[in-house]
Structures are given as C-alpha cells and as structure tokens.
Scaffold this active site. Structure first.
Site, PDB file in Angstrom:
ATOM      1  N   GLY A 227       0.770  -1.116   0.084  1.00 36.78           N
ATOM      2  CA  GLY A 227      -0.039  -0.106   0.096  1.00 36.78           C
ATOM      3  C   GLY A 227       0.783   1.345   0.122  1.00 36.78           C
ATOM      4  O   GLY A 227       0.516   2.165  -0.665  1.00 36.78           O
ATOM      5  N   GLU A 265     -10.551   9.987   4.393  1.00 36.87           N
ATOM      6  CA  GLU A 265     -11.628   9.943   5.320  1.00 36.87           C
ATOM      7  C   GLU A 265     -11.094   9.064   6.519  1.00 36.87           C
ATOM      8  O   GLU A 265     -10.842   7.993   6.387  1.00 36.87           O
ATOM      9  CB  GLU A 265     -12.603   9.269   5.011  1.00 36.87           C
ATOM     10  CG  GLU A 265     -13.877   9.260   5.845  1.00 36.87           C
ATOM     11  CD  GLU A 265     -15.100   8.176   5.480  1.00 36.87           C
ATOM     12  OE1 GLU A 265     -15.633   7.442   6.287  1.00 36.87           O
ATOM     13  OE2 GLU A 265     -15.376   8.233   4.442  1.00 36.87           O
ATOM     14  N   CYS A 299     -16.650   4.508  11.646  1.00 37.36           N
ATOM     15  CA  CYS A 299     -15.888   5.896  11.895  1.00 37.36           C
ATOM     16  C   CYS A 299     -16.868   6.806  12.330  1.00 37.36           C
ATOM     17  O   CYS A 299     -16.275   7.921  12.997  1.00 37.36           O
ATOM     18  CB  CYS A 299     -15.053   6.381  10.605  1.00 37.36           C
ATOM     19  SG  CYS A 299     -16.169   6.356   9.184  1.00 37.36           S
TER      20      CYS A 299
END
Length: 494
Positions: A227, A265, A299
C-alpha cells in the site's frame, strides 16, 4: 466442505488479483490466510501481492489512462458501469456470504454493505452521465480585450484507492466507481483483513463487464509496504483512503514529494449531545444500538454520550438496559445485530481501552469483557462506561468497539466545549425537543457532519467529510464527485 462451511455458509472468496485485465496470482504463488472472525477458523487464502505486483498494476493503469479513450468516451464508461451494476446484482448473495465470512457482519444488517453500494453504482453512473463537463463561465474584460472562459472538468488520471476492513465492499465501491465514471483509471488495494471484497469485485469486472484491461486493477497483499508503494508511486495522480488517522498521515507524507492529490476519510471520536429537554426513551436506545450494530467498528459512531447532570442517572439506566438486551452472537443467525470484532488483535485493543477507562476513574456500568456464552469468535460485550473524564484516553482515542462513554455536562456551552475537545471532527449528534436549540448547538460543533434527532446526515446526495484530523475532502454529493475531476480554465475569443 468443512462443517463450518456447511452449517454457517462460510464462503471463500477469489484468491486472485486483477492486474491489466488478467486474474492472476503473485509470482511464486504466495498467499495469506483469511480468518472468519466468528469461528476463528481459516476460511481460505488470498494472493499475497508484492511491491512488484503493485508496480505492474500502476503501469497498467497509467497506460490505460494515457493511451486509450477511456477518459474521453463517456458513453462507453456508462455502458461498462451499467454492466457492472447488473453483474453485482447477479452476484449479491455470493458477495453477502463473502462479506459475512471476512468481517463477521451480521446477516441481518448486511443491506447497508451490499444492497446500498450496488445501488450506488447505478447512482454514480447516472450522475456521471448527466454531469456538465464543459461549463461556459461567461465573457470577462482583460487588458487584451474581452475573453470568454470555459471550465473543462476532466479526469485526474490514475487513482489509487486504499480501503479499510470495517465496511469493505461498500468502500471499495464508494472509492472507485465515482473515479471510474469520471474517466480515471484505478488501482484498488483492499485491506489485509478483507481482501476478498476486493478480489471478488475484480473478478466480476474481468468476467462480466467490458471495462478494458488496465482501467481497473486490484492488488491484495498482507504487506504494508505494498500500500505504501501505491501511495508513493509518481505515476499515481491521486490517492483516496479511508482508515485510521495515523495511516492517513503516512499516506499524506508519502504523496508529498509528487504533490499528489489526496482524499482522506480518517478517524472519528464523535459526541452525541443529549440536551436536557430530549426524549431520552427515544434517543438513548438508538444511541446504544448504533454503538453495537457494527460491533462498534464505524468511524461515524457517536461513541461519546454527553448527558445533562440533571438527568444523568436516568440516562445511564436507559443506556444500560438497552446495551444489556442487545442481540449479540453468530452473524449467520437472523435477528443477531452485533457480531464479533474483526480480529483478536482488534478485540484486545478494545478490551485494553476499556480497562484504561476504568483505571482512569470511569465507572463500569455494564459489559467490559467477553460474553460467557460466546467462547469462540472475537466477541466483545456491549460496554457502558460512566463518569468518563473528557481528557482521558478512553474519551480521546477511537475505540472501534461496542463501547459508549458517558460524561455529564452543566449547560449547552459546557456540552459544546466537551464535544469539541478532540483532534477529530468527523461526525456528531444532538438530541432535543427544540429543533432550533439543537440546530444552534450543531452549528457550534467543530465537525463535518451532525445528525439532529436521528435524522441522519449521511447519504449519497450529501457531501461527507471531516474537519481537523478526520480527513481532507469529501465523498458523496456533487462535491464528492468533483474530487475525482480536475478543472481546466480555458480562455478564448468571445
């Protein structure tokens, strides 16, 4: 087929990656285990992609953007994404079983994680079809005479999407479909704990749509550096990421050298201000449900409940009863609303934070441990902590478990001050019989989104984004779609 597979419906996902139009294994065939969190059993394997695999995927996406008509042929994009919507509909029960297997999400609440994102594909396809990519901005006076200016909205380029494990299929769709219909090419890196929600998506794209090779790629891996390679690659024009604030900071830093556009986010520690005139019997059972329904792995969860001192014990009693009666258990059983945590590591983090709260003076009202009737699986009791110090770790750190902290306040100003005492600013909630009073409080909360009296702020037509360290940019709404576009201003003769 194992007993678990036969009795509970556990289903292994596709163990391959999608790179440049081909469903492939990594070089050498390396894989990693995917564990079903309700049984603690290995359900199957996923391809353990490498940095080289990621490099091949990025190269394919770069070539597809630079050398094909994908970014310029809107009609073809609409055709392909209409196919995708239809294919996902055909595969939705298969996807549901994969989701429950990977996440432990109860079957009773999978609608928001399966049906909703599938409908979002249809929504974004239509939104992209109708969007005005060329806007006349009028004639303007300049030192060299009148000039007409036009705004051309065009694809950013190669978008790298890095998604989390809590709602994996939903966020895989939310972070890639708007990008695709806007004309970008995409490389998706799903979370390590939920690779199949990405690899199944890739399989469906490869087998059931006309999306060209390289336009959409999926690289699964159990290695963090894969990643990281996507975030740092200079061939990638934009990164979209949902996950922890700590990882978001690392992604932002990795893209800094190429001034890469970044949509983040991140974490949240949302407060629910229950005003003294609120209907406690309506607002507090719902607050307890929201804390537990996704095992607290959300979240936007309003995990900090702020109660007026004048009604404090009344509110605690309602929350306690609601949490003690919440249905926790096997996610395959209809009616169960709370499943396990995603992993033993996550459960231990939750239990450790609960103990931290107790050590800092919080009063344990209910829960706090592992359900006695669920010895197998990564289950955590719905937990209620009272008298929580607003500055304590349990009040400041995102828990991501079925835990509510309760803190008393003196008046509206005091409640707002406690709510804003956080590095996060993703979401919040206010309950009151007086909507104008609730609105006044909501406008003072330093957060990107606020719900008043359970009327949710969240929806595909409304922008969603955080303030402070909860993120950069927006998802959803017209603003969310424009995140995946660059604006070119063209001056020309009138």
């Amino acid at each position: 087929m194992t007993a678990v597979q036969a009795e509970q419906g556990v289903l292994a996902g596709d163990p391959r990656m999608l790179i440049d139009g081909e469903l492939v294994q990594t070089a050498g065939g390396a894989t990693f285990d995917v564990v079903h969190p309700a049984s603690e059993q290995v359900a199957g394997q996923a391809a353990d992609g490498t940095v080289d695999d990621m490099g091949r995927a990025v190269a394919a996406a770069r070539r597809a953007f630079d050398e094909t008509d994908w970014s310029r042929d809107l009609d073809f994009r609409v055709h392909c994404l209409t196919q995708l919507h239809e294919a996902l509909e055909r595969n939705k029960e298969h996807l549901r079983r994969v989701l429950i297997t990977e996440v432990g999400c109860p079957v009773s609440v999978t609608g928001s994680q399966i049906e909703s994102p599938i409908e979002e594909v249809k929504h974004w396809t239509e939104h992209g079809r109708k969007f005005e990519y060329l806007v006349d901005n009028g004639v303007h006076d300049t030192p060299l005479g009148p000039a007409r200016r036009k705004l051309h909205y065009e694809a950013v380029g190669v978008v790298g999407a890095i998604t989390p494990w809590n709602v994996p299929f939903y966020l895989n769709i939310a972070e890639t479909v708007p990008a695709l219909i806007a004309g970008n090419t995409v490389v998706l890196k799903p979370a390590q704990l939920t690779p199949w929600s990405g690899s199944e998506y890739g399989r469906i794209v490869a087998e059931e749509t006309d999306i060209p090779a390289g336009v959409f790629n999926v690289v699964t891996s159990n290695a963090n550096e894969v990643g990281a390679a996507l975030s740092a690659d200079p061939r990638v024009d934009m990164i979209t990421f949902t996950g922890s604030t700590a990882t978001g900071r690392a992604i932002l830093a990795a893209g800094a050298s190429t001034v890469k556009k970044t949509l983040l986010e991140l974490g949240g520690k949302s407060a629910h201000i229950v005003l003294d005139d609120a209907d406690f019997s309506a607002s507090l059972p719902l607050a307890a449900m929201m804390a537990c329904v996704m095992s607290g792995q959300s979240c936007i969860l309003p995990s900090r409940i702020l109660l007026p001192r004048s009604r404090y014990e009344e509110g605690l009693a309602i929350l306690k009863a609601s949490m003690e009666n919440f249905p926790v258990g096997d996610p395959w059983t209809p009616g169960v609303m709370q499943g396990p945590q995603i992993s033993e590591t996550q459960r231990q983090k939750v239990l450790g934070l609960i103990q931290s709260g107790i050590d800092s003076g919080a009063r344990l009202i209910t829960g706090g441990g592992v359900p006695e009737n669920l010895p197998v699986g990564y289950f955590t009791q719905p937990t209620l902590l009272a008298d929580v110090d607003p500055d304590s770790q349990i009040a400041q750190e995102e828990i991501f478990g079925p835990v509510l902290t309760v803190t008393p306040y003196d008046d509206d100003d005091h409640a707002v001050a406690i709510a804003n005492n956080s590095i996060y600013g993703l979401s919040g909630e206010v309950s009151s019989a007086d909507v104008d009073r609730a609105f006044a409080v909501a406008t003072r909360m330093r957060t990107g989104n606020v719900t008043i009296n359970a009327k949710s702020h969240f929806g595909i037509d409304s922008p969603f984004g955080g303030t402070k360290q909860s993120g950069l940019g927006y998802r959803n709404g017209a603003e969310g779609f424009k995140e995946y576009l660059a604006i070119k201003t063209i001056g020309m003769p009138e």
